[in-house]
Design a protein around this motif. Structure first.
Motif, short mmCIF file in Angstrom:
data_model
loop_
_atom_site.label_atom_id
_atom_site.label_comp_id
_atom_site.label_asym_id
_atom_site.label_seq_id
_atom_site.Cartn_x
_atom_site.Cartn_y
_atom_site.Cartn_z
N VAL A 51 7.10 -5.69 11.93
CA VAL A 51 6.93 -4.61 12.89
C VAL A 51 5.83 -3.72 12.32
N PHE A 52 4.80 -3.46 13.10
CA PHE A 52 3.66 -2.68 12.62
C PHE A 52 3.77 -1.25 13.13
N VAL A 53 3.68 -0.29 12.20
CA VAL A 53 3.87 1.12 12.52
C VAL A 53 2.68 1.91 11.99
N GLU A 54 2.16 2.82 12.80
CA GLU A 54 1.11 3.73 12.36
C GLU A 54 1.76 4.98 11.79
N VAL A 55 1.27 5.43 10.63
CA VAL A 55 1.83 6.58 9.94
C VAL A 55 0.69 7.55 9.62
N THR A 56 0.91 8.83 9.83
CA THR A 56 -0.07 9.86 9.49
C THR A 56 0.43 10.64 8.28
N LEU A 57 -0.44 10.77 7.27
CA LEU A 57 -0.15 11.54 6.06
C LEU A 57 -1.06 12.75 6.05
N TRP A 58 -0.54 13.89 5.60
CA TRP A 58 -1.30 15.14 5.55
C TRP A 58 -1.33 15.70 4.15
N GLY A 59 -2.34 16.52 3.85
CA GLY A 59 -2.41 17.31 2.62
C GLY A 59 -2.42 16.49 1.35
N ARG A 60 -1.68 16.95 0.37
CA ARG A 60 -1.65 16.31 -0.95
C ARG A 60 -1.11 14.89 -0.86
N THR A 61 -0.20 14.63 0.07
CA THR A 61 0.33 13.28 0.24
C THR A 61 -0.80 12.31 0.61
N ALA A 62 -1.70 12.73 1.49
CA ALA A 62 -2.84 11.89 1.86
C ALA A 62 -3.75 11.65 0.66
N GLU A 63 -3.97 12.68 -0.15
CA GLU A 63 -4.83 12.54 -1.33
C GLU A 63 -4.22 11.57 -2.34
N VAL A 64 -2.92 11.66 -2.56
CA VAL A 64 -2.25 10.76 -3.50
C VAL A 64 -2.31 9.32 -3.00
N ALA A 65 -2.05 9.13 -1.71
CA ALA A 65 -2.13 7.78 -1.13
C ALA A 65 -3.53 7.21 -1.27
N ASN A 66 -4.54 8.03 -1.05
CA ASN A 66 -5.92 7.58 -1.18
C ASN A 66 -6.24 7.15 -2.60
N GLU A 67 -5.68 7.84 -3.56
CA GLU A 67 -5.98 7.57 -4.97
C GLU A 67 -5.23 6.36 -5.51
N TYR A 68 -3.98 6.17 -5.10
CA TYR A 68 -3.14 5.18 -5.76
C TYR A 68 -2.75 3.96 -4.92
N LEU A 69 -2.91 4.01 -3.60
CA LEU A 69 -2.45 2.90 -2.77
C LEU A 69 -3.61 2.04 -2.28
N SER A 70 -3.30 0.80 -1.98
CA SER A 70 -4.27 -0.12 -1.40
C SER A 70 -3.52 -1.09 -0.49
N LYS A 71 -4.26 -1.91 0.22
CA LYS A 71 -3.65 -2.88 1.13
C LYS A 71 -2.59 -3.68 0.38
N GLY A 72 -1.40 -3.79 0.99
CA GLY A 72 -0.31 -4.53 0.39
C GLY A 72 0.63 -3.70 -0.45
N SER A 73 0.26 -2.46 -0.78
CA SER A 73 1.11 -1.62 -1.62
C SER A 73 2.44 -1.33 -0.92
N PRO A 74 3.57 -1.48 -1.67
CA PRO A 74 4.86 -1.13 -1.08
C PRO A 74 5.06 0.37 -1.11
N VAL A 75 5.62 0.92 -0.03
CA VAL A 75 5.79 2.36 0.07
C VAL A 75 6.99 2.69 0.95
N LEU A 76 7.67 3.78 0.61
CA LEU A 76 8.77 4.29 1.40
C LEU A 76 8.28 5.56 2.09
N ILE A 77 8.46 5.64 3.38
CA ILE A 77 8.01 6.79 4.17
C ILE A 77 9.22 7.42 4.85
#
Length: 147
Positions: A51-77
């Motif tokens: 199931v494909f879901v679009e998720v929006t991240l804001w603020g510091r959460t977006a910065e952390v995701a940009n720095e540490y995550l990449s395609k295929g990374s497992p994440v809990l939202i």
């Protein structure tokens, strides 16, 4: 009447994150998340349907995701549903549900010896023997756990 809008998803990123900034400088990022839905098919076998879901991240959460995550990374939202509506250039009305993240937890895999060696070769910090001495080996019985 009271209402409740809460979503918890566990999945993998479908693409590399790309950060943007609002005109006021607030970081924002849209990520795609693939979440498997497990069910039995007509022959009784278990199958995973993504199931494909679009998720929006804001603020510091977006910065952390940009720095540490990449395609295929497992994440809990954890977040809430939001309905986006708009009108196309030809006058058709469109809408879609998305999740606005309020909390993100990066999930990693245990680092094996070959991964630790590769990380060390790339100059990344690796755990010392002191840091890993209390970590049980994979498949160790529960009686051997240090806690």
């Amino acid at each position: 009447m009271a209402s409740f809008n809460r979503v918890i998803l566990l999945g993998n990123l479908t693409r590399d994150p790309e950060i943007r900034y609002t005109p006021s400088g607030t970081p924002v990022m849209d990520i795609g998340l693939a979440v498997n839905e497990r069910r039995r098919n007509a022959s009784g076998e278990w199958v995973d349907e993504p199931v494909f879901v679009e998720v929006t991240l804001w603020g510091r959460t977006a910065e952390v995701a940009n720095e540490y995550l990449s395609k295929g990374s497992p994440v809990l939202i954890e977040g809430r549903l939001r309905l986006d509506t708009w009108e196309t250039s030809d006058g058709q009305r469109r809408s879609r549900l998305r999740v606005v993240a309020e909390r993100m937890q990066m999930l990693g895999r245990a680092m094996g010896a070959d991964q630790a060696t590769a990380a060390g070769e790339r100059g990344e910090p690796t755990p010392s023997a002191e840091e890993t001495r209390d970590i049980p080996e994979e498949g160790a019985p529960f009686d051997d756990l240090p806690f």
